[in-house]
Design an enzyme around this catalytic site. Structure first.
Site, short mmCIF file in Angstrom:
data_model
loop_
_atom_site.label_atom_id
_atom_site.label_comp_id
_atom_site.label_asym_id
_atom_site.label_seq_id
_atom_site.Cartn_x
_atom_site.Cartn_y
_atom_site.Cartn_z
N THR A 420 0.79 -1.03 0.07
CA THR A 420 -0.14 -0.09 -0.07
C THR A 420 0.89 1.23 0.17
OG1 THR A 420 -1.63 -1.31 1.27
CG2 THR A 420 -1.81 1.01 1.36
N ASN A 440 -2.54 -4.62 -2.08
CA ASN A 440 -2.43 -5.44 -0.67
C ASN A 440 -1.01 -6.00 -0.40
OD1 ASN A 440 -3.80 -6.37 1.72
ND2 ASN A 440 -4.06 -8.29 0.61
N ASP A 462 -8.44 -9.83 2.07
CA ASP A 462 -8.86 -9.10 3.13
C ASP A 462 -10.45 -9.05 3.54
OD1 ASP A 462 -6.86 -7.27 3.55
OD2 ASP A 462 -7.37 -5.58 2.25
N GLY A 513 0.30 -0.50 5.90
CA GLY A 513 0.87 -1.26 6.86
C GLY A 513 -0.41 -2.16 7.34
#
Ligand code: DON
Length: 609
Positions: A420, A440, A462, A513
């Site tokens: 990211t 991601n 996710d 992160g």
């Protein structure tokens, strides 16, 4: 003793009442909607003009950051300052692309889109056109907007698609390869932002990115490291561009040219964003899917839409905090935490065991709710107003014992059923844009679309692959975030803009992160507003993280004294020493100028004028 879970979920009646006042979480409409958040009452909405009697922020620098001899994050040597404009990103050449557009008369949105496309070339480990993101925009007149261009699950996606025959989540499929990709939203999102608030044509703002892709840029050690770590998969899936002729990964100092990507960007520049979704690029992407056993179809691409949503707004010490609503949980974690600590007066001193404990306990509670209640608001009802109500913060605060860590429940309560990059632009009229974009994992799903030259995301990881089992970031999430066709996966990305009590933009931040983004952005905002740090110190200050599951308190290595660590252990925290926490960006308005700081722990550059 009141069971922990009950204590932090207030009763249903109050939830219903509060739900009636729910406005902030509503979907703002489609990309053509005019919905935006008006300036809050009390604040004088304006650009940068000083208000008589309202002094500019002066950091008090009360916090002795260098108190820890082991603390190794570089001193504040990288603050860029400019009276008019600012671009901060993980790549200096991408910041320069945004700056070029600002110099040519573009506004902060023109510059954000230019920086975003340039990052897809010069920071391919995270910058992208094959992923998605969130953009928070604040206009000089005080109106604010949130753009959701998160990836969606393809129509053929199924709830169990990442569960292996042993009944467990199978990360090999949700993180690497074609099935891991969600339908990319980046091109649609950037084009929508430009159409609505930009002043320049798409072709103009993409031009610097095309130039970078054609002429190449010098590889840095972070890219080399990333290629080395993923080289087996990259070689399997068309990643030759990242290797020398002899098959060795590109080294720092090599020049990376990307002719396929340049052609893709040129097609988008000439034919518009729809080219990506319906034209030759869409054909190349779908052909790639068919070759690799993926499920994204032409129809998935053609029906993808970015969505304008109403940003979440909170208040802290008179400042307004504008941030991303679901399908990001970042804004909820940020505002919920600020609400809890705003009732603690005085706050324990920064860096003390009590400070870390209070924040960690608040993060734990916020994350339990994040992981079980928050998901795509177009698929599940997210009780945003209840979670952000002051009375909810009061109930959470009341459950915190300032001397002992509580325990995260062993299992998810039965409520139902890394890569990211962040960038910030600001212009001379006072428009500020705070954007986080992602593919991601490092190098996304490691698949380069053959002939189109860009990496795809592995955002499907996710979603909750199987309830109770951790994803890439150790997040253990619930049913609400299960895979479903067309659904957006829950995110931690927290692009945020802070407005001073007199209505002028004050700060912008966000980061990369994974699960640690939301807790870091919260700390950055608190460092500035609560601890009165300047942006350099706020960015450099040691960070910590708690996400409820696993029940561990991560402390940045070298940042906290042995005495603080011992006290936290004595309170019952399971401490884990962590390497650098989050790759964030920071902007602050100080003495009438923009100050920009890229992450002191990582690569990046700020360009100011
Ligand atoms: O949306 C999210 O929360 C994740 N996909 C973010 C991943 C991330 O930050 C990885 N970066 N370093």
């Amino acid at each position: 003793m009141i069971p922990f879970v009950r204590a932090i979920w207030p009763g249903r009646a109050s939830a219903v009442l509060l739900a009636l006042t729910l406005a902030a979480c509503a979907r703002g409409g489609t990309s053509s909607s005019d919905a935006g958040v008006a300036p809050s009452p009390g604040a004088v909405a304006q650009g940068l003009a000083p208000v008589p009697g309202a002094p500019d922020f002066v950091p008090e620098a009360r916090v002795p950051l260098m108190a820890q001899p082991e603390w190794r994050v570089s001193a504040a040597g990288r603050v860029a300052e400019g009276a008019e404009t600012m671009v901060v990103s993980n790549s200096t050449v991408a910041s320069e692309a945004g700056d070029e557009i600002l110099r040519a008369g573009g506004n902060a949105v023109d510059a954000a889109v230019a920086t975003g496309f340039a990052l897809s070339v010069s920071h391919p480990i995270a910058g992208n056109i094959g992923g998605g993101g969130f953009m928070v925009i604040r206009l000089p007149d005080g109106r604010a907007y949130a753009l959701d261009y998160r990836e969606t699950a393809p129509a053929a996606a199924t709830r169990e698609m990442f569960v292996g025959s042993d009944g467990k989540a199978d990360p090999a499929r949700s993180r690497d390869g074609h099935l891991a990709a969600g339908v990319p939203g980046a091109v649609a999102g950037m084009a929508d932002a430009l159409r609505r608030f930009g002043t320049m044509p798409l072709a103009r703002v993409i031009a610097p990115a095309i130039r970078l892709a054609e002429q190449g840029f010098v590889v840095d050690s972070m890219l080399t490291l990333s290629i080395r770590r993923t080289s087996t998969q990259l070689k399997k899936w068309n990643g030759e561009l990242f290797f020398r002729a002899d098959g060795a990964p590109l080294e720092p100092g090599d020049t990376l040219k990307q002719p396929d990507l340049a052609r893709t960007l040129r097609r988008i520049a000439e034919r518009g964003a729809r080219e990506f979704y319906e034209g030759e690029t869409a054909d190349l992407l779908v052909a790639e899917m068919q070759r690799g056993g993926g499920i994204i179809t032409k129809r998935d691409l053609a029906t993808y839409e970015a969505v304008w949503r109403e940003p979440l707004r909170g208040r802290f010490k008179g400042y307004e905090v504008i941030t991303m609503p679901p399908p990001s949980a970042g804004g909820i974690v940020l505002l919920e935490t600020l609400n809890v600590v705003s009732g603690v007066d005085p706050m324990p001193p920064f860096g003390s065991a009590r400070y870390v404990h209070l924040m960690a306990e608040t993060f734990r509670r916020a994350y339990i709710e994040r992981n079980t209640l928050v998901a795509d608001p177009d698929f599940v009802k997210v009780p945003v107003a209840r979670l952000l109500a002051p009375s909810h913060a009061d109930s959470l605060r009341a459950t915190i014992d300032m001397t002992h860590a509580s325990a995260t429940p062993a299992t998810l309560p039965p409520v139902e059923g890394q890569h990211t990059t962040h960038y910030i632009t600001a212009d001379k009229a006072g428009m500020v844009v705070s954007t986080t974009t992602t593919i991601n994992d490092l190098m996304g799903n490691k698949v380069v679309v053959r002939g189109a030259g860009f990496l795809l995301n592995d955002e499907m990881d996710d979603f909750t692959a199987a309830p109770g089992q951790p994803n890439l970031f150790g997040l253990v999430m619930g049913e609400r975030n299960a895979v479903a066709p067309g659904k957006r996966m829950l995110s931690s990305m927290t692009p945020t803009i802070v407005v001073s009590p007199d209505g002028r933009p004050f700060m912008a931040t966000g980061g990369a992160g994974g699960a640690r983004i939301s807790t870091t952005v919260t700390q950055l905002v608190l460092n500035a507003l609560g601890n009165r740090m300047g942006i350099a110190d706020a960015m450099r200050a040691p960070r910590f993280h708690h996400q409820a599951w696993p029940d561990k308190l991560q402390l940045e290595k070298g940042g906290f004294s042995q005495a603080v660590r011992d006290s936290l252990t004595a309170m019952g925290h399971a401490i884990e020493e962590a390497g650098p926490i989050v790759n964030a960006m920071g902007l602050m308005r100080v003495n009438g100028k923009w100050q920009g700081v890229p992450e002191p722990r990582r690569e990046g550059g700020a360009v100011a004028h």
